[in-house]
Design an enzyme around this catalytic site. Sequence first.
Site, PDB file in Angstrom:
ATOM      1  N   ALA A 166       1.542   6.899   2.876  1.00 16.10           N
ATOM      2  CA  ALA A 166       0.932   6.812   1.551  1.00 16.10           C
ATOM      3  C   ALA A 166       0.244   5.463   1.369  1.00 16.10           C
ATOM      4  CB  ALA A 166       1.996   6.992   0.469  1.00 16.10           C
ATOM      5  N   SER A 167      -0.746   5.452   0.488  1.00 18.66           N
ATOM      6  CA  SER A 167      -1.489   4.241   0.174  1.00 18.66           C
ATOM      7  C   SER A 167      -2.024   3.624   1.464  1.00 18.66           C
ATOM      8  CB  SER A 167      -0.597   3.268  -0.615  1.00 18.66           C
ATOM      9  OG  SER A 167      -1.361   2.223  -1.167  1.00 18.66           O
ATOM     10  N   GLY A 168      -1.582   2.401   1.819  1.00 23.64           N
ATOM     11  CA  GLY A 168      -2.045   1.789   3.058  1.00 23.64           C
ATOM     12  C   GLY A 168      -1.709   2.625   4.279  1.00 23.64           C
ATOM     13  N   PHE A 171      -4.431   5.001   4.399  1.00 25.58           N
ATOM     14  CA  PHE A 171      -5.669   4.288   4.725  1.00 25.58           C
ATOM     15  C   PHE A 171      -5.839   4.158   6.239  1.00 25.58           C
ATOM     16  CE2 PHE A 171      -8.823   1.350   2.755  1.00 25.58           C
ATOM     17  CZ  PHE A 171      -9.420   0.892   3.924  1.00 25.58           C
ATOM     18  N   GLY A 176      -1.073  10.493   0.827  1.00 29.03           N
ATOM     19  CA  GLY A 176      -2.052  10.308  -0.238  1.00 29.03           C
ATOM     20  C   GLY A 176      -1.843   8.972  -0.929  1.00 29.03           C
TER      21      GLY A 176
END
Length: 235
Positions: free
Chosen positions: A61-63, A66, A83
């Site tokens: 998630a997040s980073g 990414f 996500g």
Amino acid sequence: EDSVLADIADIAKRDDIKALVIRVNSPGGSYGSAGEIWYALKNLKEQKDIPVVVSQGNYAASGGYFISLPADYIYAEPMTLTGSIGVFGGKIVVAELMKKLHINWDGVYFGENAGIDSYMHKFNAKEKEIFNKSLDAVYVDFTQKTQEARHISAQDMDKLARGRVWTGMQAVENGLADKTGGLVDAVMKAAELAGIANYEPEIFPKKQSIEDKITEFIAEKTNISPEKVLSVVGI
């Protein structure tokens, strides 16, 4: 971050690696660190012309999401939390705590907003505006990279982003991942994309020998006892 970037740099020097599988198990963290890993993986894929497959673990998630974006194919486990395409930031102000502890704190700043990151005062109106603009810039960068990598329209991206968290199954349904599966599935997919039938997986980071552990420990320490050395090598 540094160890991951070092491994990517080592892989870039190799001619015998035909595909890369990345196991992601991270709830996120520093946007700067995630951005550096994203950039390194993107460059590696382009320079080596090898397929990159991501296998998402409990969290991506997040980073963590990414750094999945450079992949040619993303596997998520059914209950992976993934996500969280968004950004959150702020600072903790400890001025009152310092007073209670009878600690005097002062500083010298050069420039109108030089103290924007200081923990000794709240954001003033100008600093808050600057900080919010920086968060907006991160959000735009994150969403645009996701749109490009996952071929998602801006309208759909708005429905998927804003920090929303999805399970792996949901991520496949909404296009943030390609298929549910685990690490073995990811390795098989990488071999398929690379067009190889016979392969020997190699794991990074490399497992350190006892000699390597002792050498690294001694290099970082000045006050060393036999007990500490034995603890580091697992004895």
